[in-house]
Motif scaffolding. Structure first.
Motif: not given
Length: 702
Positions: A187-190, A206-209, A167-168, A199-201
């Motif tokens: 429902t999203n591409d991580w 725009g992927g993971a919500d 994430p960071r 899961g990179e912020s």
């Protein structure tokens, strides 16, 4: 672009610039107790690999013989073949969830594929993406080893792993998070940039919500410790099924606030973060408005230089191990029933929650400096057994790494395993807060801080009555993600995982009453082969009830009667029973959270007439060459002793018989004195002592 959209974007830009100027990044603080060790610094330039997945298929729903009465919502358990085969309580847990109103599916590597590590995590998520809508999956429980597969490391990996995300951004350990959120947001591409780092912020924005489609909970299983799993499942099943619900212990809350940092610590001029402000907000906004009778023990740091004053809101005792244990065990007085909910705010690691104390001001300059601090444990994993286990509490651990999944005795799991907790929320890695005075607006307008998640989790769970899974995921996804601290916000959202049942609620009103008036009545005889089973059900709080009927011989599901009003009768039909057979059955009555099991009931079905004799010899319409043939037939009945009689079908003469023929056996007799060139007709009767069945007419020619 419309004027409205332009104005809104301009406002957001101005707000962002002002916020960045006024709140420097140094004010965001981690709650990690430092550990020695090298970090993996190499940046990955690998592209996203083609991921083979196991064959996606639907697991059979555990079902009975009344298709039209099934619940329409699914509780999904994701585990392994080994755990499924070796757990002694998993079947009981399944029956508990059936009585809570669910179809239950259990899937293993037979369903999500044999791959391991990161590929297994992807396969499990793919299975969920493929099935969650069509199966109407409402809750997901992961049961297995959560050890994640970390990019660039050769390490152990669990059999039901958490997904390791970044994430960071970047592959450093300090940027990583082990998370079950990967299985909730479907429902999203991580990995929207396709670099294999999920899961990179920045790169995956725009992927993971973080808008969960299903809430996810987990029960870790390390090694072959199936007994620990069974103890946890048992605690969950019976947590709300005690006679003291909602006992005083549920009204007792414990907030333990440790010092995170001092003002101007080591001369950095950062604001003091002492936990002084959170208790007032959580008490006045959440706990007391829910019920004025609620009681809160609040511990503040009183040791060392410049402690929190005793005039702090709701102060009861200093924060230390002894007071924490006493407050948890005794509530507000010796002999009290303990504590229902615990939140602590402290530094942490996988084995403890830690206090940071300015022990002495050596040079009397009023500045907390290196060499003047000391660590003290608030609670360690080897001290968990000093906490009372009679009631099992909900815990929110606002610390770094207390749910570190690679370590089997991480304190988040240790609380659950020991029976002290029935549900824990803990961080898998470093967690982040804002230094200084805390208020709920930090969560709403600046960052998803760890106390903001705890605040909204408690509000959802305690004030709104939402189940633990949705209480957590609602609390995480709504938090702010301003760009300058998006990485910290994303990390907090991913880090805090639920150990326990995502469907469990905090409040409940006790179990339904024991069912009465079983039909057929106990010991009844001559019951039909399609037996109607019924019981009268009731609940002191007039909840609608789900009633599930089981075959006591193997605990298999017979069927459901859903949403039965309190004081009414639940009934189903048990189809296609054998005659002259004694059956045992029982029912489990559930109100959505608590269950009550009936006694065993028995009945005996009526006698079933024998089947018509078959397989004649000589075969029908045969031509034979002897004048004294042997006639025979096969007979079937629910009795072991069948009498078979043979007759001349033309004149009705008795030809002979055989007694005590076993079910599935062959009876025979001879027919002597017959003449060549003639045709003969015959039949057989099967008699079981009560009913007689005649065969068809058979013919042969000599």
């Amino acid at each position: 672009m419309s004027k409205m959209k332009f104005g809104r974007r301009l406002y957001c830009l101005i707000f962002l610039i002002i916020t960045i100027i006024l709140i420097p990044i140094s004010q965001f603080y981690i709650l990690q107790v430092p550990k020695e060790g090298n970090e993996f610094n190499k940046e990955s330039d690998s592209k996203r690999e083609e991921i083979p997945i196991g064959e996606l298929k639907k697991s059979p729903i555990l079902s009975g013989n009344n298709e039209d009465t099934y619940p329409n919502k699914t509780y999904l358990i994701i585990t392994t073949n080994a755990i499924k085969a070796n757990s002694g309580m998993l079947d009981d847990f399944i029956r508990y969830k059936q009585a809570s109103g669910f179809r239950v599916q259990v899937i293993t590597e037979d369903d999500y594929g044999p791959q391991v590590g990161k590929l297994r995590a992807i396969n499990i998520r793919n299975y969920l993406c493929y099935n969650y809508e069509q199966d109407n999956i409402q809750f997901v429980l992961l049961i297995g080893d959560p050890d994640p597969d970390i990019e660039g490391e050769i390490d152990s990996v669990g059999d039901v792993p958490m997904m390791y995300c970044y994430p960071r951004s970047g592959i450093k350990k300090a940027n990583g998070s082990a998370t079950d959120y990967f299985y909730a947001d479907l429902t999203n591409d991580w990995d929207i940039d396709g670099d294999g780092l999920f899961g990179e912020s920045n790169d995956d924005y725009g992927g993971a919500d973080f808008h969960a489609e299903v809430p996810v909970g987990r029960i870790p299983v390390y090694g072959n410790n199936y007994g620990d799993l069974d103890d946890i499942l048992c605690n969950i099943i019976y947590h709300h099924s005690t006679n003291n619900e909602p006992g005083d212990w549920k009204k007792n809350f414990l907030l333990a606030m440790a010092m995170l940092n001092y003002y101007n610590e080591t001369g950095n001029e950062n604001a003091r973060t002492d936990g002084l402000d959170f208790p007032e907000h959580i008490c006045e906004d959440v706990i007391y408005p829910t019920n004025e009778a609620h009681r809160v023990n609040i511990l503040y740091e009183r040791e060392g230089v410049n402690p929190v004053p005793t005039a702090a809101y709701g102060y009861t005792n200093p924060t230390n191990k002894e007071n924490f244990i006493n407050a948890f065990n005794d509530g507000f007085s010796p002999g009290d029933m303990g504590t229902g909910f615990v939140l602590w705010s402290a530094h942490g690691n996988d084995w403890s929650a830690q206090r940071w104390i300015w022990d002495q001001d050596d040079n009397a300059n009023g500045i907390p400096e290196d060499g003047e601090f000391k660590w003290k444990s608030l609670i360690r994993n080897d001290q968990v057994n000093e906490l009372d286990k009679d009631t099992q509490a909900f815990f929110y651990l606002a610390s770094c790494s207390c749910g570190y999944p690679e370590v089997p005795n991480n304190i988040g799991y240790e609380l659950l395993k020991s029976g002290v907790a029935v549900s824990t929320i803990s961080s898998s890695r470093t967690s982040w807060c804002k230094q200084g005075i805390w208020n709920p607006n930090i969560y709403s307008f600046e960052m998803t801080d760890y106390l903001g998640i705890g605040y909204h989790y408690m509000r959802n769970l305690i004030q709104q009555g939402i189940c633990a899974g949705w209480a957590l995921y609602d609390a995480t996804w709504k938090g702010s993600e301003l760009i300058y601290n998006r990485g910290n916000s994303w990390m907090n959202k991913m880090n805090f995982n639920l150990y326990g049942d995502p469907h469990m609620r905090y409040w409940w009103s006790g179990p339904p009453n024991p069912p009465t008036n079983p039909m057929p009545s106990e010991g009844a005889n001559n019951v039909d082969f399609n037996a109607t089973l019924s019981i009268d059900v009731s609940d002191d709080n007039f909840n609608d009830l789900n009633v599930v009927f089981y075959d006591a011989s193997d605990d298999s599901l017979i069927g459901y009667d859903m949403d039965v009003q309190s004081g009414k009768t639940a009934n189903i039909t048990w189809h296609n029973l054998n005659g002259s057979t004694t059956y045992q059955w029982y029912a489990i009555v559930g109100d959505g959270q608590a269950i009550t099991k009936s006694p065993l009931y028995s009945f005996t079905t009526k006698n079933q007439a024998p089947l018509a004799p078959i397989n004649p010899s000589p075969v029908d319409d045969a031509e034979i060459f002897i004048c004294d043939p042997i006639l025979s037939v096969d007979v079937f009945d629910d009795s072991d002793e069948i009498t078979v009689l043979f007759y001349d079908a033309t004149y009705g003469n008795f030809l002979g018989g055989e007694f005590f023929v076993e079910n599935g056996g062959t009876a025979s007799t001879s027919w002597e004195g017959l003449e060549e060139g003639k045709t003969y007709n015959w039949y057989a009767l099967a008699f079981d002592g009560i009913n007689t069945t005649r065969s068809a007419n058979f013919t042969f020619k000599i």
